[in-house]
Design a protein around this motif. Structure first.
Motif, PDB file in Angstrom:
ATOM      1  N   GLU A 148       0.838  -1.208   0.000  1.00 39.06           N
ATOM      2  CA  GLU A 148       0.000   0.000   0.000  1.00 39.06           C
ATOM      3  C   GLU A 148       0.873   1.258   0.000  1.00 39.06           C
ATOM      4  O   GLU A 148       0.608   2.218  -0.729  1.00 39.06           O
ATOM      5  CB  GLU A 148      -0.921   0.003   1.223  1.00 39.06           C
ATOM      6  N   LYS A 149       1.922   1.241   0.824  1.00 41.89           N
ATOM      7  CA  LYS A 149       2.817   2.402   0.903  1.00 41.89           C
ATOM      8  C   LYS A 149       3.613   2.570  -0.395  1.00 41.89           C
ATOM      9  O   LYS A 149       3.852   3.695  -0.843  1.00 41.89           O
ATOM     10  CB  LYS A 149       3.783   2.237   2.082  1.00 41.89           C
ATOM     11  N   GLN A 150       4.001   1.441  -1.004  1.00 42.43           N
ATOM     12  CA  GLN A 150       4.706   1.511  -2.284  1.00 42.43           C
ATOM     13  C   GLN A 150       3.847   2.219  -3.327  1.00 42.43           C
ATOM     14  O   GLN A 150       4.344   3.036  -4.109  1.00 42.43           O
ATOM     15  CB  GLN A 150       5.041   0.099  -2.772  1.00 42.43           C
ATOM     16  N   LEU A 151       2.568   1.905  -3.345  1.00 45.26           N
ATOM     17  CA  LEU A 151       1.660   2.513  -4.321  1.00 45.26           C
ATOM     18  C   LEU A 151       1.434   3.992  -4.031  1.00 45.26           C
ATOM     19  O   LEU A 151       1.296   4.797  -4.963  1.00 45.26           O
ATOM     20  CB  LEU A 151       0.325   1.755  -4.334  1.00 45.26           C
ATOM     21  N   ARG A 152       1.411   4.358  -2.762  1.00 43.31           N
ATOM     22  CA  ARG A 152       1.247   5.779  -2.413  1.00 43.31           C
ATOM     23  C   ARG A 152       2.445   6.598  -2.908  1.00 43.31           C
ATOM     24  O   ARG A 152       2.295   7.732  -3.363  1.00 43.31           O
ATOM     25  CB  ARG A 152       1.098   5.938  -0.890  1.00 43.31           C
ATOM     26  N   LEU A 153       3.625   6.025  -2.797  1.00 40.71           N
ATOM     27  CA  LEU A 153       4.826   6.713  -3.292  1.00 40.71           C
ATOM     28  C   LEU A 153       4.852   6.746  -4.815  1.00 40.71           C
ATOM     29  O   LEU A 153       5.220   7.754  -5.422  1.00 40.71           O
ATOM     30  CB  LEU A 153       6.083   6.012  -2.753  1.00 40.71           C
ATOM     31  N   TRP A 154       4.445   5.646  -5.430  1.00 38.65           N
ATOM     32  CA  TRP A 154       4.479   5.529  -6.891  1.00 38.65           C
ATOM     33  C   TRP A 154       3.516   6.514  -7.557  1.00 38.65           C
ATOM     34  O   TRP A 154       3.844   7.111  -8.589  1.00 38.65           O
ATOM     35  CB  TRP A 154       4.130   4.095  -7.290  1.00 38.65           C
ATOM     36  N   ILE A 155       2.352   6.702  -6.958  1.00 40.07           N
ATOM     37  CA  ILE A 155       1.328   7.561  -7.586  1.00 40.07           C
ATOM     38  C   ILE A 155       1.744   9.034  -7.573  1.00 40.07           C
ATOM     39  O   ILE A 155       1.260   9.835  -8.390  1.00 40.07           O
ATOM     40  CB  ILE A 155      -0.057   7.376  -6.924  1.00 40.07           C
ATOM     41  N   ASP A 156       2.650   9.405  -6.671  1.00 45.99           N
ATOM     42  CA  ASP A 156       3.144  10.792  -6.646  1.00 45.99           C
ATOM     43  C   ASP A 156       3.832  11.158  -7.961  1.00 45.99           C
ATOM     44  O   ASP A 156       3.864  12.316  -8.366  1.00 45.99           O
ATOM     45  CB  ASP A 156       4.136  10.980  -5.489  1.00 45.99           C
ATOM     46  N   LYS A 157       4.396  10.137  -8.628  1.00 44.42           N
ATOM     47  CA  LYS A 157       5.082  10.361  -9.893  1.00 44.42           C
ATOM     48  C   LYS A 157       4.252   9.919 -11.100  1.00 44.42           C
ATOM     49  O   LYS A 157       4.642  10.148 -12.239  1.00 44.42           O
ATOM     50  CB  LYS A 157       6.416   9.609  -9.890  1.00 44.42           C
ATOM     51  N   ASN A 158       3.131   9.267 -10.824  1.00 42.09           N
ATOM     52  CA  ASN A 158       2.288   8.746 -11.916  1.00 42.09           C
ATOM     53  C   ASN A 158       0.829   9.101 -11.652  1.00 42.09           C
ATOM     54  O   ASN A 158      -0.012   8.238 -11.380  1.00 42.09           O
ATOM     55  CB  ASN A 158       2.451   7.214 -12.023  1.00 42.09           C
ATOM     56  N   LYS A 159       0.554  10.389 -11.712  1.00 40.19           N
ATOM     57  CA  LYS A 159      -0.755  10.902 -11.310  1.00 40.19           C
ATOM     58  C   LYS A 159      -1.890  10.559 -12.275  1.00 40.19           C
ATOM     59  O   LYS A 159      -3.055  10.770 -11.971  1.00 40.19           O
ATOM     60  CB  LYS A 159      -0.670  12.417 -11.118  1.00 40.19           C
ATOM     61  N   LYS A 160      -1.563  10.039 -13.455  1.00 39.39           N
ATOM     62  CA  LYS A 160      -2.608   9.696 -14.425  1.00 39.39           C
ATOM     63  C   LYS A 160      -3.320   8.387 -14.057  1.00 39.39           C
ATOM     64  O   LYS A 160      -4.416   8.118 -14.542  1.00 39.39           O
ATOM     65  CB  LYS A 160      -2.010   9.573 -15.833  1.00 39.39           C
ATOM     66  N   THR A 161      -2.692   7.577 -13.215  1.00 39.43           N
ATOM     67  CA  THR A 161      -3.255   6.275 -12.838  1.00 39.43           C
ATOM     68  C   THR A 161      -4.159   6.396 -11.623  1.00 39.43           C
ATOM     69  O   THR A 161      -3.810   7.069 -10.644  1.00 39.43           O
ATOM     70  CB  THR A 161      -2.125   5.265 -12.536  1.00 39.43           C
TER      71      THR A 161
END
Length: 308
Positions: A148-161
């Motif tokens: 869950e935390k990995q995805l929270r960090l990832w979405i900061d750089k991939n806001k289209k998803t």
């Protein structure tokens, strides 16, 4: 057609999801290590894949360029997670990180992550997506919360998803390949006798059980429902909990046979929350989720398929 990748799609929940997903709308790619060889079945492509193998994974995902992604692949049998801690962390954490690295330059429209109700703190109240504290207490819940935390960090750089965390509670159904509670009980029953003796560990602990058909239905709604926010969390649960003793009594009624329980100290878990009941208010409100199968109908279905 939209392209969708389902990791662990050949697993317990994945197989049920494949039965109901719109095969006219999606070109489905199943990535699973539990596939003997690559094959095509209509709009479903089965690909033997190990999510811990980054090099191979990059080639597959680059070729597919998925529009949607459902990440079900994980080690989730609790005793196995405790016994093989590093392997569990490698598959559940490094495997998830590998997927996210592969998607950095190919962000899908939606990414659904199969998390768990086990990430919540131990509370008597219904476990709520907003109100309940997060407190992993075993290796499995730790790896799921890490995802869950990995995805929270990832979405900061991939806001289209659009990210959806599906916190799935105890899913039950026929042909569960893992030695969870109900398969363990059934495998110990002598179907030829009017009485049967079984050995179990903790029998007073309560869990929120949900039929695999309902779990798959929820995931299907998540795939198809329009989500306006970038990050959402949904419990997948029934909002009703049953003890191990309740499960045994229910099986007794269906089979019309007496089941005698013997407590085996070796089967008792060192870490075992006394109660786990989820709140499904949010999923009912936002996804129009409707429960179709109660515990009795689930157990009947499991036993009918077991006899086959």
């Amino acid at each position: 057609m939209h392209k969708i990748i389902i990791t662990g799609g050949n697993g317990f929940i994945g197989k049920e999801l494949l039965k109901i997903i719109n095969k006219k709308k999606y070109l489905i790619h199943v990535l699973d290590s539990n596939i003997k060889k690559n094959k095509v079945n209509g709009s479903i492509r089965y690909l033997k894949s190990d999510i811990t193998d980054l090099k191979s994974l990059k080639k597959i995902i680059k070729k597919i360029k998925p529009d949607y992604f459902v990440h079900l692949a994980a080690i989730h049998h609790i005793p196995t997670c405790e016994k093989n801690r590093q392997l569990t962390q490698k598959v559940n954490i490094i495997g998830t990180e590998n997927l996210l690295q592969c998607l950095n330059n190919l962000p899908p429209k939606k990414f659904i992550f199969a998390s768990s109700g086990a990430v919540y703190d131990w509370e008597k109240n219904k476990l709520d997506e907003k109100k309940t504290k997060i407190k992993p207490r075993d290796n499995y819940s730790l790896t799921k919360y890490a995802g869950e935390k990995q995805l929270r960090l990832w979405i900061d750089k991939n806001k289209k998803t659009k990210i959806i965390l599906a916190r799935i509670f105890n899913t039950i159904g026929p042909n569960d390949p893992n030695s969870h509670l109900i398969p363990d009980i059934i495998n110990q029953i002598n179907f030829r006798s009017k009485k049967s003796k079984i050995s179990l560990g903790n029998i007073t602990t309560k869990r929120d059980y949900i039929d695999v058909r309902d779990t798959a239905s929820c995931l299907n709604l998540m795939i198809n429902k329009k989500i306006t926010t970038n990050f959402e969390i949904f419990n997948i649960c029934n909002q009703v909990s049953y003890s191990v003793k309740d499960i045994v009594k229910n099986i007794e009624k269906v089979l019309k046979k007496k089941i005698i329980i013997k407590i085996d100290p070796r089967k008792k878990r060192k870490i075992d929350r006394p109660n786990q009941t989820g709140s499904n208010k949010k999923i009912k409100k936002f996804l129009n989720y409707k429960i179709k199968h109660n515990l009795n109908s689930s157990i009947k279905n499991i036993l009918e398929n077991h006899k086959k």
